[in-house]
Scaffold this motif. Structure first.
Motif, PDB file in Angstrom:
ATOM      1  N   GLU A 283       0.820  -1.220   0.000  1.00 35.85           N
ATOM      2  CA  GLU A 283       0.000   0.000   0.000  1.00 35.85           C
ATOM      3  C   GLU A 283       0.852   1.269   0.000  1.00 35.85           C
ATOM      4  OE1 GLU A 283      -2.295  -0.598   3.503  1.00 35.85           O
ATOM      5  OE2 GLU A 283      -3.565  -2.147   2.606  1.00 35.85           O
ATOM      6  N   LYS A 284       2.168   1.095  -0.126  1.00 34.16           N
ATOM      7  CA  LYS A 284       3.117   2.213  -0.156  1.00 34.16           C
ATOM      8  C   LYS A 284       3.117   3.005   1.155  1.00 34.16           C
ATOM      9  CE  LYS A 284       4.493   1.550  -4.421  1.00 34.16           C
ATOM     10  NZ  LYS A 284       5.872   1.108  -4.724  1.00 34.16           N
ATOM     11  N   LYS A 285       2.913   2.313   2.253  1.00 35.46           N
ATOM     12  CA  LYS A 285       2.990   2.953   3.572  1.00 35.46           C
ATOM     13  C   LYS A 285       4.326   2.587   4.228  1.00 35.46           C
ATOM     14  CE  LYS A 285      -2.034   3.004   4.177  1.00 35.46           C
ATOM     15  NZ  LYS A 285      -3.184   2.433   4.925  1.00 35.46           N
ATOM     16  N   LEU A 286       4.414   1.408   4.850  1.00 32.03           N
ATOM     17  CA  LEU A 286       5.700   0.955   5.373  1.00 32.03           C
ATOM     18  C   LEU A 286       6.700   0.890   4.228  1.00 32.03           C
ATOM     19  CD1 LEU A 286       7.130  -0.195   7.971  1.00 32.03           C
ATOM     20  CD2 LEU A 286       6.600  -2.463   7.045  1.00 32.03           C
ATOM     21  N   TYR A 287       7.900   1.445   4.430  1.00 34.22           N
ATOM     22  CA  TYR A 287       8.874   1.478   3.339  1.00 34.22           C
ATOM     23  C   TYR A 287       9.566   0.131   3.158  1.00 34.22           C
ATOM     24  CZ  TYR A 287      12.961   2.511   0.536  1.00 34.22           C
ATOM     25  OH  TYR A 287      13.925   2.478  -0.444  1.00 34.22           O
ATOM     26  N   ALA A 288      10.045  -0.448   4.261  1.00 30.83           N
ATOM     27  CA  ALA A 288      10.815  -1.687   4.151  1.00 30.83           C
ATOM     28  C   ALA A 288      10.828  -2.394   5.501  1.00 30.83           C
ATOM     29  CB  ALA A 288      12.241  -1.401   3.685  1.00 30.83           C
ATOM     30  N   THR A 289      11.282  -3.647   5.479  1.00 36.16           N
ATOM     31  CA  THR A 289      11.414  -4.412   6.707  1.00 36.16           C
ATOM     32  C   THR A 289      12.549  -5.425   6.526  1.00 36.16           C
ATOM     33  OG1 THR A 289      10.226  -5.786   8.331  1.00 36.16           O
ATOM     34  CG2 THR A 289       9.644  -6.097   6.014  1.00 36.16           C
ATOM     35  N   VAL A 290      12.763  -6.231   7.533  1.00 33.01           N
ATOM     36  CA  VAL A 290      13.790  -7.266   7.497  1.00 33.01           C
ATOM     37  C   VAL A 290      13.119  -8.575   7.893  1.00 33.01           C
ATOM     38  CG1 VAL A 290      16.011  -8.047   8.416  1.00 33.01           C
ATOM     39  CG2 VAL A 290      15.559  -5.588   8.157  1.00 33.01           C
ATOM     40  N   LEU A 291      13.248  -9.585   7.056  1.00 29.70           N
ATOM     41  CA  LEU A 291      12.605 -10.858   7.361  1.00 29.70           C
ATOM     42  C   LEU A 291      13.272 -11.530   8.548  1.00 29.70           C
ATOM     43  CD1 LEU A 291      10.610 -13.181   6.662  1.00 29.70           C
ATOM     44  CD2 LEU A 291      12.466 -14.165   5.284  1.00 29.70           C
ATOM     45  N   GLN A 292      12.527 -11.647   9.639  1.00 31.91           N
ATOM     46  CA  GLN A 292      12.870 -12.600  10.689  1.00 31.91           C
ATOM     47  C   GLN A 292      11.883 -13.736  10.475  1.00 31.91           C
ATOM     48  OE1 GLN A 292      13.625 -12.916  15.435  1.00 31.91           O
ATOM     49  NE2 GLN A 292      11.997 -11.577  14.805  1.00 31.91           N
ATOM     50  N   ASP A 293      12.386 -14.866  10.080  1.00 34.58           N
ATOM     51  CA  ASP A 293      11.539 -15.928   9.544  1.00 34.58           C
ATOM     52  C   ASP A 293      10.885 -16.735  10.663  1.00 34.58           C
ATOM     53  OD1 ASP A 293      10.414 -17.985   8.073  1.00 34.58           O
ATOM     54  OD2 ASP A 293      12.017 -17.948   6.592  1.00 34.58           O
ATOM     55  N   ALA A 294       9.637 -16.369  11.002  1.00 34.70           N
ATOM     56  CA  ALA A 294       8.907 -17.087  12.052  1.00 34.70           C
ATOM     57  C   ALA A 294       8.737 -18.554  11.691  1.00 34.70           C
ATOM     58  CB  ALA A 294       7.536 -16.438  12.265  1.00 34.70           C
ATOM     59  N   GLY A 295       8.492 -18.811  10.411  1.00 37.04           N
ATOM     60  CA  GLY A 295       8.317 -20.191   9.977  1.00 37.04           C
ATOM     61  C   GLY A 295       9.572 -21.013  10.158  1.00 37.04           C
ATOM     62  N   VAL A 351      13.929  -7.001   3.095  1.00 38.61           N
ATOM     63  CA  VAL A 351      12.662  -7.001   2.355  1.00 38.61           C
ATOM     64  C   VAL A 351      12.401  -5.567   1.914  1.00 38.61           C
ATOM     65  CG1 VAL A 351      10.206  -7.540   2.407  1.00 38.61           C
ATOM     66  CG2 VAL A 351      11.816  -8.914   3.757  1.00 38.61           C
ATOM     67  N   THR A 352      12.459  -5.344   0.624  1.00 42.00           N
ATOM     68  CA  THR A 352      12.404  -3.996   0.064  1.00 42.00           C
ATOM     69  C   THR A 352      11.250  -3.872  -0.933  1.00 42.00           C
ATOM     70  OG1 THR A 352      13.852  -4.542  -1.790  1.00 42.00           O
ATOM     71  CG2 THR A 352      14.919  -3.858   0.276  1.00 42.00           C
ATOM     72  N   GLN A 353      11.070  -2.685  -1.457  1.00 39.96           N
ATOM     73  CA  GLN A 353      10.036  -2.472  -2.457  1.00 39.96           C
ATOM     74  C   GLN A 353      10.297  -3.309  -3.713  1.00 39.96           C
ATOM     75  OE1 GLN A 353       7.148  -0.650  -2.423  1.00 39.96           O
ATOM     76  NE2 GLN A 353       7.506  -0.395  -0.232  1.00 39.96           N
ATOM     77  N   GLU A 354      11.536  -3.657  -3.951  1.00 44.19           N
ATOM     78  CA  GLU A 354      11.875  -4.438  -5.133  1.00 44.19           C
ATOM     79  C   GLU A 354      11.547  -5.922  -4.979  1.00 44.19           C
ATOM     80  OE1 GLU A 354      13.526  -0.656  -5.285  1.00 44.19           O
ATOM     81  OE2 GLU A 354      14.021  -2.165  -3.747  1.00 44.19           O
ATOM     82  N   ASN A 355      11.587  -6.451  -3.749  1.00 50.50           N
ATOM     83  CA  ASN A 355      11.458  -7.909  -3.609  1.00 50.50           C
ATOM     84  C   ASN A 355      10.344  -8.368  -2.662  1.00 50.50           C
ATOM     85  OD1 ASN A 355      12.413  -7.463  -1.024  1.00 50.50           O
ATOM     86  ND2 ASN A 355      14.283  -8.660  -1.253  1.00 50.50           N
TER      87      ASN A 355
END
Length: 362
Positions: A283-295, A351-355
């Motif tokens: 939705e173009k709100k949060l810019y980016a994050t970092v995957l901490q893989d819960a699974g 985890v970025t807008q590109e991926n």
């Protein structure tokens, strides 16, 4: 005689059936707080894995209270449960948890909240299946660096970053290492980092939104970056910014006018890559994050507990493609050479807008 033999055969089958039922692996899971988005996903995945493995899972939610978690542990131990996945409420509580489990001849895979070195030294059947928190901070810094390289006009004078920072539960290893690493990494990359305000929001979106509301009153127009130790707090900050219309175009609040990947005036970056965070990115709100893989964290921890429950020991096995750590790293408890072979590290990923679409579950 035929009737007697039939009765004996049926009795034997019943006994075998009873033994088969008794042999079903039972895994206890002590989770810090299932209301947390990441840990909620973690717990849900444990249920799926246990069902697929034909194991019984006894899942307990401590609701953030260490005394409750210890009571839950004692309840499960009294029921004969010996092998556990544990997300401790606090690191220090891992000592008592490990000692109680060891006294019953059991073992545990600690996860997400790192245990102490002492807890892992309790015995060879105590493990850490988690992700190195410092790396999350370093990845956040890399995302920030890429952003400002693309949009240098958004920096302050002298390559300055004017930062608002939302911290997790104070003293939690993730709060400590993620915070230290992102600040140190940004400075190493040549940025002048001015922390205008930082405070704990205890991993919670509501607390983060309240903090950001107050900070907007004090620092509106003065900051160019918001960092959070997790996605829940990042999303609380996003909600505050959207509500206050701190966006590219108040008349079109969801539109990324300047093409920087977010419709907000400043990028907000979290950690976890929860489903709700990924939707916010779409939705173009949060810019980016970092995957901490819960699974992967939950699956690795469960597999360690399952191996102990079915084979009695892990013995350096490769679990889900992960080998035990061979060399100590800078982050506790894996900085202690005596226990590195009991540590399984699941990697973080940017985890970025590109991926981000590649991390979205279909």
């Amino acid at each position: 005689m035929k009737t007697l033999f039939s009765a004996l055969a049926l009795a034997g089958m019943a006994a075998l059936g009873g033994n088969a039922a008794a042999a079903q692996p039972v895994i206890g899971a002590l989770i810090r707080n299932l209301d947390d988005q990441f840990l909620g996903d973690y717990g849900s995945n444990l249920k799926k894995i246990a069902a697929a493995k034909g194991a019984e899972l006894k899942l307990m939610d401590a609701h953030g209270d260490m005394a409750t978690q210890l009571d839950q542990l004692n309840t499960l131990l009294s029921q004969g449960v010996k092998y556990f996945v544990v997300v401790p409420v606090v690191t220090e509580g891992s000592d008592q948890i490990a000692q109680a489990i060891a006294a019953k001849g059991g073992g545990a895979a600690f996860s997400n909240t790192a245990p102490t070195v002492k807890a892992l030294k309790t015995g060879r059947n105590f493990f850490l299946a988690s992700s190195p928190e410092s790396v999350a901070g370093q990845i956040q810094a890399g995302i920030v660096d890429d952003y400002f390289k693309k949009f240098p006009a958004k920096l302050g004078p002298g390559k300055s970053i004017n930062l608002l920072m939302l911290l997790g539960q104070l003293g939690h290893p993730a709060q400590i290492y993620r915070t230290q690493a992102v600040l140190a990494s940004l400075q190493q990359k040549g940025y002048k980092v001015n922390v205008l305000a930082k405070d704990t929001a205890n991993w919670q979106p509501e607390e983060a939104q309240q903090k950001m509301d107050a900070w907007l009153n004090a620092y509106r127009g003065k900051f160019n970056l918001v960092l959070a130790n997790n996605d829940s707090m990042a999303l609380g900050a996003v909600e505050s910014l959207v509500t206050a219309k701190y966006v590219d175009d108040p008349a079109r609040p969801g539109v990324d006018v300047d093409g920087d990947g977010t419709s907000l005036k400043v990028p907000v970056i979290g950690v976890d890559a929860t489903p709700v965070a990924l939707r916010s990115m779409a939705e173009k709100k949060l810019y980016a994050t970092v995957l901490q893989d819960a699974g992967e964290q939950s699956a690795t921890a469960f597999e360690l507990a399952y191996l102990m429950a079915t084979k009695g020991a892990v013995g350096g096995a490769t679990v889900r493609g992960y080998k035990p750590l061979a060399v100590a790293i800078d982050e506790a408890p894996a900085n202690n050479a005596a226990i590195v072979g009991q540590v399984y590290l699941v990697p973080f990923k940017a985890v970025t807008q590109e991926n981000y679409k590649s991390f979205t579950k279909k």
